[in-house]
Design a protein around this motif. Structure first.
Motif, short mmCIF file in Angstrom:
data_model
loop_
_atom_site.label_atom_id
_atom_site.label_comp_id
_atom_site.label_asym_id
_atom_site.label_seq_id
_atom_site.Cartn_x
_atom_site.Cartn_y
_atom_site.Cartn_z
N GLY A 1 1.34 -1.06 0.03
CA GLY A 1 -0.50 -0.20 -0.12
C GLY A 1 0.79 1.00 0.28
O GLY A 1 0.18 2.14 0.12
N HIS A 2 1.96 0.84 0.12
CA HIS A 2 2.84 2.41 0.43
C HIS A 2 2.94 3.04 -1.72
O HIS A 2 3.66 4.10 -1.65
CB HIS A 2 4.75 1.84 0.87
N GLY A 3 2.54 2.72 -2.63
CA GLY A 3 3.16 3.47 -3.72
C GLY A 3 2.02 2.98 -5.24
O GLY A 3 1.08 1.31 -4.32
N LEU A 4 1.97 3.46 -5.99
CA LEU A 4 0.77 2.94 -6.80
C LEU A 4 2.57 2.73 -7.96
O LEU A 4 2.97 3.67 -8.16
CB LEU A 4 -0.52 4.53 -6.97
N HIS A 5 1.05 1.97 -8.94
CA HIS A 5 2.04 1.16 -10.18
C HIS A 5 0.89 1.47 -11.26
O HIS A 5 -0.47 1.07 -11.47
CB HIS A 5 3.02 0.62 -9.96
N CYS A 6 1.51 2.25 -12.34
CA CYS A 6 1.04 1.65 -14.04
C CYS A 6 1.39 1.09 -14.87
O CYS A 6 2.26 1.53 -15.77
CB CYS A 6 -0.16 2.51 -14.50
N ASP A 7 1.32 0.06 -15.62
CA ASP A 7 2.14 -1.09 -16.15
C ASP A 7 2.41 0.08 -17.59
O ASP A 7 2.97 0.32 -18.67
CB ASP A 7 2.05 -2.12 -16.00
N GLN A 8 1.21 0.53 -18.10
CA GLN A 8 0.76 0.97 -18.95
C GLN A 8 1.56 1.88 -19.63
O GLN A 8 1.25 2.72 -20.58
CB GLN A 8 -1.02 0.61 -19.58
N ILE A 9 1.23 3.18 -18.87
CA ILE A 9 2.32 3.99 -18.78
C ILE A 9 3.61 4.45 -18.05
O ILE A 9 4.25 5.30 -18.88
CB ILE A 9 1.23 5.53 -18.14
N ASP A 10 3.79 2.83 -17.35
CA ASP A 10 5.27 4.00 -16.61
C ASP A 10 5.35 4.60 -16.14
O ASP A 10 6.49 5.24 -16.21
CB ASP A 10 6.25 3.80 -18.09
N GLU A 11 4.68 4.82 -14.76
CA GLU A 11 4.00 5.69 -14.51
C GLU A 11 4.12 4.55 -12.76
O GLU A 11 3.44 3.82 -12.13
CB GLU A 11 2.56 6.22 -13.99
N ASP A 12 5.06 5.21 -12.01
CA ASP A 12 5.28 4.92 -10.36
C ASP A 12 5.03 6.31 -9.18
O ASP A 12 5.67 6.74 -9.63
CB ASP A 12 6.40 4.50 -10.32
N LEU A 13 3.94 6.23 -8.66
CA LEU A 13 4.13 7.29 -7.49
C LEU A 13 4.14 6.64 -5.97
O LEU A 13 4.00 5.40 -5.49
CB LEU A 13 2.43 7.91 -7.52
N THR A 14 4.30 7.62 -4.79
CA THR A 14 4.61 6.67 -3.72
C THR A 14 3.72 7.45 -3.00
O THR A 14 2.93 8.23 -3.53
CB THR A 14 6.01 7.49 -2.90
N VAL A 15 2.95 6.69 -1.96
CA VAL A 15 2.49 7.31 -1.07
C VAL A 15 2.49 8.82 -0.38
O VAL A 15 2.45 10.24 -0.35
CB VAL A 15 1.16 6.67 -0.24
N ALA A 16 4.00 8.87 0.48
CA ALA A 16 4.60 9.80 1.19
C ALA A 16 5.12 10.83 0.23
O ALA A 16 4.06 11.68 0.38
CB ALA A 16 6.66 8.65 1.28
N GLY A 17 5.11 10.46 -1.08
CA GLY A 17 5.33 11.46 -2.15
C GLY A 17 4.00 12.50 -1.92
O GLY A 17 3.95 13.67 -2.09
N LEU A 18 2.74 11.65 -2.25
CA LEU A 18 1.83 12.75 -2.54
C LEU A 18 1.37 13.19 -0.90
O LEU A 18 1.09 14.22 -1.64
CB LEU A 18 0.68 11.12 -2.59
N LEU A 19 1.68 12.62 -0.75
CA LEU A 19 1.85 13.58 0.65
C LEU A 19 2.05 14.70 0.94
O LEU A 19 1.91 15.48 1.99
CB LEU A 19 2.05 12.90 2.28
N THR A 20 3.49 14.62 0.54
CA THR A 20 4.65 15.78 0.93
C THR A 20 4.80 16.63 -0.43
O THR A 20 5.84 17.60 -0.67
CB THR A 20 5.39 15.43 1.17
#
Length: 80
Positions: A59-78
């Motif tokens: 649950g610490h990250g978000l990923h989408c293979d189709q568009i090669d996107e990786d995000l972290t929950v910590a990054g979204l919060l900050t």
């Protein structure tokens, strides 16, 4: 700062999109809403590609293979 609010401990429970924002619900009840324009790949993605965004196993990250996107929950919060 209490540990419940330390960004690295936050975990995503659900991710959804509207026309302008990505909305991430956290396990602790908080909801993060961020403009899609912050993330050009998501902004330009199709509805189906956005639906393909997956929450990581812990649950610490978000990923989408189709568009090669990786995000972290910590990054979204900050905002980073």
């Amino acid at each position: 700062m209490r540990s419940a609010f330390v960004p690295s401990s936050a975990r995503a429970r659900q991710v959804k999109f509207d026309d302008d924002d990505m909305i991430v619900s956290l396990e602790d009840g908080r909801v993060i809403s961020v403009p899609l324009e912050w993330f050009p790949r998501l902004f330009h993605a199709t509805e189906n590609q956005r639906r393909a965004v997956r929450i990581s196993r812990h649950g610490h990250g978000l990923h989408c293979d189709q568009i090669d996107e990786d995000l972290t929950v910590a990054g979204l919060l900050t905002g980073g």
